[in-house]
Motif scaffolding. Structure first.
Motif, PDB file in Angstrom:
ATOM      1  N   TYR A   1     -17.870   9.016  -4.161  1.00  0.00           N
ATOM      2  CA  TYR A   1     -19.190   8.563  -3.945  1.00  0.00           C
ATOM      3  C   TYR A   1     -19.732   8.147  -5.337  1.00  0.00           C
ATOM      4  N   GLU A   2     -20.995   7.505  -5.500  1.00  0.00           N
ATOM      5  CA  GLU A   2     -21.490   6.753  -6.488  1.00  0.00           C
ATOM      6  C   GLU A   2     -22.181   7.628  -7.422  1.00  0.00           C
ATOM      7  N   GLU A   3     -21.728   7.749  -8.488  1.00  0.00           N
ATOM      8  CA  GLU A   3     -21.923   8.987  -9.194  1.00  0.00           C
ATOM      9  C   GLU A   3     -23.459   8.936  -9.881  1.00  0.00           C
ATOM     10  N   GLU A   4     -23.768   7.818 -10.233  1.00  0.00           N
ATOM     11  CA  GLU A   4     -25.177   7.564 -11.076  1.00  0.00           C
ATOM     12  C   GLU A   4     -26.274   7.723  -9.990  1.00  0.00           C
ATOM     13  N   PRO A   5     -26.125   7.149  -8.830  1.00  0.00           N
ATOM     14  CA  PRO A   5     -27.016   7.384  -7.926  1.00  0.00           C
ATOM     15  C   PRO A   5     -27.372   8.667  -7.276  1.00  0.00           C
ATOM     16  N   PHE A   6     -26.119   9.524  -7.248  1.00  0.00           N
ATOM     17  CA  PHE A   6     -25.968  10.793  -6.664  1.00  0.00           C
ATOM     18  C   PHE A   6     -26.541  11.607  -7.719  1.00  0.00           C
ATOM     19  N   GLU A   7     -26.281  11.311  -9.087  1.00  0.00           N
ATOM     20  CA  GLU A   7     -27.197  12.363 -10.007  1.00  0.00           C
ATOM     21  C   GLU A   7     -28.614  12.219 -10.118  1.00  0.00           C
ATOM     22  N   ALA A   8     -28.947  10.907  -9.734  1.00  0.00           N
ATOM     23  CA  ALA A   8     -30.634  10.751  -9.674  1.00  0.00           C
ATOM     24  C   ALA A   8     -31.082  11.424  -8.423  1.00  0.00           C
ATOM     25  N   PHE A   9     -30.320  11.316  -7.464  1.00  0.00           N
ATOM     26  CA  PHE A   9     -30.712  12.129  -6.190  1.00  0.00           C
ATOM     27  C   PHE A   9     -30.898  13.676  -6.632  1.00  0.00           C
ATOM     28  N   ILE A  10     -29.889  14.324  -7.127  1.00  0.00           N
ATOM     29  CA  ILE A  10     -29.863  15.853  -7.053  1.00  0.00           C
ATOM     30  C   ILE A  10     -30.915  16.211  -8.193  1.00  0.00           C
ATOM     31  N   HIS A  11     -31.290  15.291  -8.861  1.00  0.00           N
ATOM     32  CA  HIS A  11     -32.209  15.734  -9.907  1.00  0.00           C
ATOM     33  C   HIS A  11     -33.669  15.198  -9.404  1.00  0.00           C
ATOM     34  N   ALA A  12     -34.004  14.892  -8.195  1.00  0.00           N
ATOM     35  CA  ALA A  12     -35.135  14.513  -7.366  1.00  0.00           C
ATOM     36  C   ALA A  12     -35.427  15.569  -6.408  1.00  0.00           C
ATOM     37  N   LEU A  13     -34.887  16.842  -6.265  1.00  0.00           N
ATOM     38  CA  LEU A  13     -34.825  17.603  -5.359  1.00  0.00           C
ATOM     39  C   LEU A  13     -35.828  18.860  -5.556  1.00  0.00           C
ATOM     40  N   GLY A  14     -36.595  18.659  -6.686  1.00  0.00           N
ATOM     41  CA  GLY A  14     -37.553  19.818  -6.951  1.00  0.00           C
ATOM     42  C   GLY A  14     -37.167  20.179  -8.269  1.00  0.00           C
ATOM     43  N   ASP A  15     -37.983  21.271  -8.747  1.00  0.00           N
ATOM     44  CA  ASP A  15     -37.864  21.914 -10.465  1.00  0.00           C
ATOM     45  C   ASP A  15     -37.008  22.746 -10.523  1.00  0.00           C
ATOM     46  N   TRP A  16     -35.344  22.290 -10.413  1.00  0.00           N
ATOM     47  CA  TRP A  16     -34.408  23.048 -10.643  1.00  0.00           C
ATOM     48  C   TRP A  16     -33.879  22.803 -12.120  1.00  0.00           C
ATOM     49  N   ASP A  17     -33.236  23.854 -12.538  1.00  0.00           N
ATOM     50  CA  ASP A  17     -32.113  23.599 -13.617  1.00  0.00           C
ATOM     51  C   ASP A  17     -30.883  23.436 -13.063  1.00  0.00           C
ATOM     52  N   VAL A  18     -30.303  22.182 -12.709  1.00  0.00           N
ATOM     53  CA  VAL A  18     -29.181  21.672 -12.085  1.00  0.00           C
ATOM     54  C   VAL A  18     -27.875  21.513 -12.757  1.00  0.00           C
ATOM     55  N   THR A  19     -26.949  22.263 -12.353  1.00  0.00           N
ATOM     56  CA  THR A  19     -25.627  22.430 -13.011  1.00  0.00           C
ATOM     57  C   THR A  19     -24.703  21.730 -11.887  1.00  0.00           C
ATOM     58  N   HIS A  20     -23.834  20.740 -12.035  1.00  0.00           N
ATOM     59  CA  HIS A  20     -22.899  20.075 -11.111  1.00  0.00           C
ATOM     60  C   HIS A  20     -21.913  20.240 -11.653  1.00  0.00           C
ATOM     61  N   LEU A  21     -21.002  20.735 -10.689  1.00  0.00           N
ATOM     62  CA  LEU A  21     -19.471  21.132 -10.861  1.00  0.00           C
ATOM     63  C   LEU A  21     -18.644  20.131  -9.832  1.00  0.00           C
ATOM     64  N   VAL A  22     -17.713  19.614 -10.390  1.00  0.00           N
ATOM     65  CA  VAL A  22     -16.843  18.833  -9.494  1.00  0.00           C
ATOM     66  C   VAL A  22     -15.323  19.301  -9.610  1.00  0.00           C
ATOM     67  N   HIS A  23     -14.731  19.568  -8.332  1.00  0.00           N
ATOM     68  CA  HIS A  23     -13.331  19.906  -8.176  1.00  0.00           C
ATOM     69  C   HIS A  23     -12.343  19.237  -8.838  1.00  0.00           C
ATOM     70  N   PRO A  24     -11.453  19.890  -9.515  1.00  0.00           N
ATOM     71  CA  PRO A  24     -11.039  21.177  -9.235  1.00  0.00           C
ATOM     72  C   PRO A  24     -11.719  22.186 -10.189  1.00  0.00           C
ATOM     73  N   GLN A  25     -12.447  21.956 -11.122  1.00  0.00           N
ATOM     74  CA  GLN A  25     -13.002  22.742 -11.944  1.00  0.00           C
ATOM     75  C   GLN A  25     -14.133  23.422 -11.196  1.00  0.00           C
ATOM     76  N   ALA A  26     -14.746  22.951 -10.239  1.00  0.00           N
ATOM     77  CA  ALA A  26     -15.922  23.620  -9.114  1.00  0.00           C
ATOM     78  C   ALA A  26     -15.159  24.837  -8.711  1.00  0.00           C
ATOM     79  N   GLU A  27     -14.144  24.765  -8.042  1.00  0.00           N
ATOM     80  CA  GLU A  27     -13.460  25.898  -7.406  1.00  0.00           C
ATOM     81  C   GLU A  27     -13.073  27.179  -8.477  1.00  0.00           C
ATOM     82  N   ASP A  28     -12.767  26.828  -9.531  1.00  0.00           N
ATOM     83  CA  ASP A  28     -12.430  27.877 -10.673  1.00  0.00           C
ATOM     84  C   ASP A  28     -13.729  28.487 -11.067  1.00  0.00           C
ATOM     85  N   GLU A  29     -14.775  27.789 -11.365  1.00  0.00           N
ATOM     86  CA  GLU A  29     -15.999  28.297 -11.912  1.00  0.00           C
ATOM     87  C   GLU A  29     -16.828  29.117 -10.723  1.00  0.00           C
TER      88      GLU A  29
END
Length: 259
Positions: A14-42
């Motif tokens: 996926y296109e990383e920069e547009p996706f980051e903008a997207f997930i930070h435009a979804l409300g007043d959230w403290d966003v943590t973004h994890l990418v596999h394989p790290q995501a599975e472990d975390e």
């Protein structure tokens, strides 16, 4: 500190920069973004248990190499963590290619109410062909129900996005949004198995029954609400204000307990 949103991605480009903008435009959230394989472990270590909202934009469990695809199940720790979250009535939102993730974790697809297959397999105890895909389709998304996910959306709105031809159990979900203006038939899609084999945009030797036009629904994952939205192939969709509203609504709804 605001409420926390955990986003899982990886396993599909996926296109990383547009996706980051997207997930930070979804409300007043403290966003943590994890990418596999790290995501599975975390997640196995407790990341999903701590998050108020959870967004799956991942397609883990696959290895694509030399025209073939191999699969593996998630780790026991990952399965336990997601199961505990759902048992506690804490929901999640799944977007786009998350419908294909974890091909060897049947419960995930039972919870989702649908399944995208990269090779012929099974769905609900029946044999199923590999699924179909088609990029950059201009269609009309129509809201089907008065629901927290569709609140504030117009009755219909334009979307340009990738669509799937794959098994969806309409009888086991609450329909929320349907794609109109495009037929979900074999001749309008391309074979996922052919694409894996290196023959992109091909339906040679492939057949598939007419499929569901649902692109948004609610289902139950144990005690929790689970929302699936098929939106999300790329920047045009990320920037669509109505898509953002639907996803933001879904996150607010599924983070509120049992729904």
């Amino acid at each position: 500190m605001g409420r926390s949103l955990l986003v899982l991605s990886g396993g599909h480009p996926y296109e990383e920069e547009p996706f980051e903008a997207f997930i930070h435009a979804l409300g007043d959230w403290d966003v943590t973004h994890l990418v596999h394989p790290q995501a599975e472990d975390e997640v196995a270590r407790g990341a999903a248990q701590e998050a108020d909202a959870l967004l799956f934009y991942d397609m883990p469990g696959y290895t694509f190499a030399e025209g073939t695809v191999t699969t593996r199940p998630p780790s026991p720790g990952f399965v336990r963590a997601i199961t505990r979250r759902f048992e506690a009535g804490r929901g999640a939102v799944a977007l786009h290619h998350a419908l294909a993730g974890w091909a060897e974790w049947d419960a995930w697809h039972d919870w989702l109410g649908g399944r995208f297959l990269y090779r012929p397999g099974e769905w609900r105890g029946r044999k199923a062909p590999d699924s179909g895909y088609r990029h950059e389709i201009e269609y009309t998304a129509r809201a089907l129900a008065h629901h927290p996910v569709t609140a504030g959306l117009p009755e219909s709105f334009p979307v340009t996005d990738e669509l799937y031809l794959c098994p969806i159990d309409e009888g086991a979900v609450t329909p929320l949004i349907r794609a109109e203006g495009f037929a979900f038939t074999r001749d309008n899609f391309y074979s996922a198995a052919n694409a894996v084999a290196g023959d992109m945009f091909s339906r040679e030797g492939w057949d598939h029954p007419t499929g569901s036009s649902l692109v948004g629904w609610e289902t139950r994952a144990l005690a929790a609400p689970l929302i699936y939205l098929q939106f999300g192939d790329g920047p045009a969709t990320y920037a669509n204000g109505h898509v953002r509203r639907a996803v933001a609504n879904a996150l607010a709804y599924t983070s509120g307990g049992t729904g």
